[in-house]
Design a protein around this motif. Structure first.
Motif, short mmCIF file in Angstrom:
data_model
loop_
_atom_site.label_atom_id
_atom_site.label_comp_id
_atom_site.label_asym_id
_atom_site.label_seq_id
_atom_site.Cartn_x
_atom_site.Cartn_y
_atom_site.Cartn_z
N SER A 1 0.83 -1.21 0.00
CA SER A 1 0.00 0.00 0.00
C SER A 1 0.86 1.26 0.00
N GLN B 1 2.53 1.68 -3.52
CA GLN B 1 1.59 2.13 -4.54
C GLN B 1 1.17 3.58 -4.33
N LEU B 2 0.97 3.97 -3.08
CA LEU B 2 0.59 5.36 -2.78
C LEU B 2 1.71 6.33 -3.16
N MET C 1 4.13 5.82 -5.28
CA MET C 1 4.31 5.83 -6.73
C MET C 1 3.29 6.75 -7.39
N LYS C 2 2.07 6.73 -6.90
CA LYS C 2 1.04 7.62 -7.44
C LYS C 2 1.40 9.08 -7.19
N MET C 3 1.92 9.36 -6.00
CA MET C 3 2.32 10.73 -5.68
C MET C 3 3.45 11.21 -6.58
N THR C 4 4.43 10.33 -6.80
CA THR C 4 5.56 10.73 -7.65
C THR C 4 5.12 10.93 -9.10
N ARG C 5 4.17 10.12 -9.56
CA ARG C 5 3.68 10.30 -10.93
C ARG C 5 2.90 11.60 -11.06
N ASP C 6 2.14 11.94 -10.03
CA ASP C 6 1.41 13.21 -10.05
C ASP C 6 2.37 14.39 -10.07
N GLU D 1 4.01 14.85 -13.53
CA GLU D 1 3.17 15.49 -14.53
C GLU D 1 3.31 17.02 -14.48
N GLU E 1 3.10 -2.14 -8.89
CA GLU E 1 2.01 -1.23 -9.21
C GLU E 1 0.88 -2.01 -9.88
N GLY E 2 -0.34 -1.65 -9.54
CA GLY E 2 -1.48 -2.25 -10.23
C GLY E 2 -1.88 -3.62 -9.73
#
Length: 228
Positions: A34, A37-38, A40-45, A48, A117-118
């Motif tokens: 968890s 994944q959290l 990784m989402k933050m770093t992708r945001d 961008e 991820e995923g």
């Protein structure tokens, strides 16, 4: 402090001096998937907003952070060995970006975990089970053995096709002990022997288009009189 933490402070307008401590606590509680994944989402945001080059740097910082945390708080539950940490990535299907994952491997007992991820769950198997399968395959005569990562209706199956060499299939996502592999192997050999003698021991099986599949078990086998 790395670029990721500096950016997180800026974006959240708060001091995150205890960020690594918080991550360590969550990982120690068994929530590595968890957390990974959290983050990784933050770093992708963040990527961008700041561009692809910064995104790669953010991910590198994240991986280094998790590597430090895992080395500090995680140990193999069987032998207390520090896990070998590995970061890997694979291309996404029909997309330009990549899927990231981290792997933890115990060099002592062979346990291997993948956090990706995923995925909803952690993938787990034991390398020593794979080695045992390979050793049996090399020494098998009249019977072979193979391994698969998931997809079987049970931990182990014996597939007997007409005119082909019988195959024992081991599901490494369900079989985690070397001694269990040996038991399945012996069970399969006993079934083959009974087939040659045209006897039965009530072996559970089902037919497929090109042969028969036997469900193997580690339970104590009761030999029927007509099977002796």
């Amino acid at each position: 402090m790395n670029v990721l933490l500096e950016t997180l402070e800026k974006e959240n307008h708060a001091q995150l001096a205890d960020f690594k401590k918080l991550i360590s606590e969550k990982v120690q509680q068994g929530k590595l998937l968890s957390v990974f994944q959290l983050l990784m989402k933050m770093t992708r945001d963040l990527a961008e907003e700041d561009g692809e080059e910064s995104g790669s740097e953010f991910i590198d910082d994240l991986i280094n952070l998790l590597k430090d945390v895992c080395s500090s708080v995680l140990r193999c539950r069987n032998c207390s060995t520090v896990f070998r940490f590995r970061h890997c990535k694979n291309p996404r299907n029909h997309q330009n970006d990549e899927v990231h994952a981290i792997e933890l491997t115990c060099e002592g007992c062979g346990d291997h975990y993948t956090f990706a991820e995923g995925r909803e769950r952690v993938s787990y198997f034991n390398f020593n089970v794979l080695k045992k399968v390979d050793n049996l395959r090399r020494g098998g005569r009249g019977l072979t053995i193979k391994v698969t990562l998931g997809g079987l209706v049970g931990p182990a199956l014996l597939k007997v096709n007409d005119g082909e060499r019988p195959v024992v299939w081991i599901d490494a996502y369900q079989v985690f002990k070397v001694e269990e592999v040996q038991v399945y192997w012996e069970r399969a050999k006993a079934i083959i022997k009974r087939m040659k003698l045209n006897t039965s021991n009530g072996d559970k099986c089902f037919r497929i288009d090109d042969g028969i599949v036997y469900l193997l078990t580690t339970q104590t086998e009761v030999v029927a009189k007509d099977a002796v």
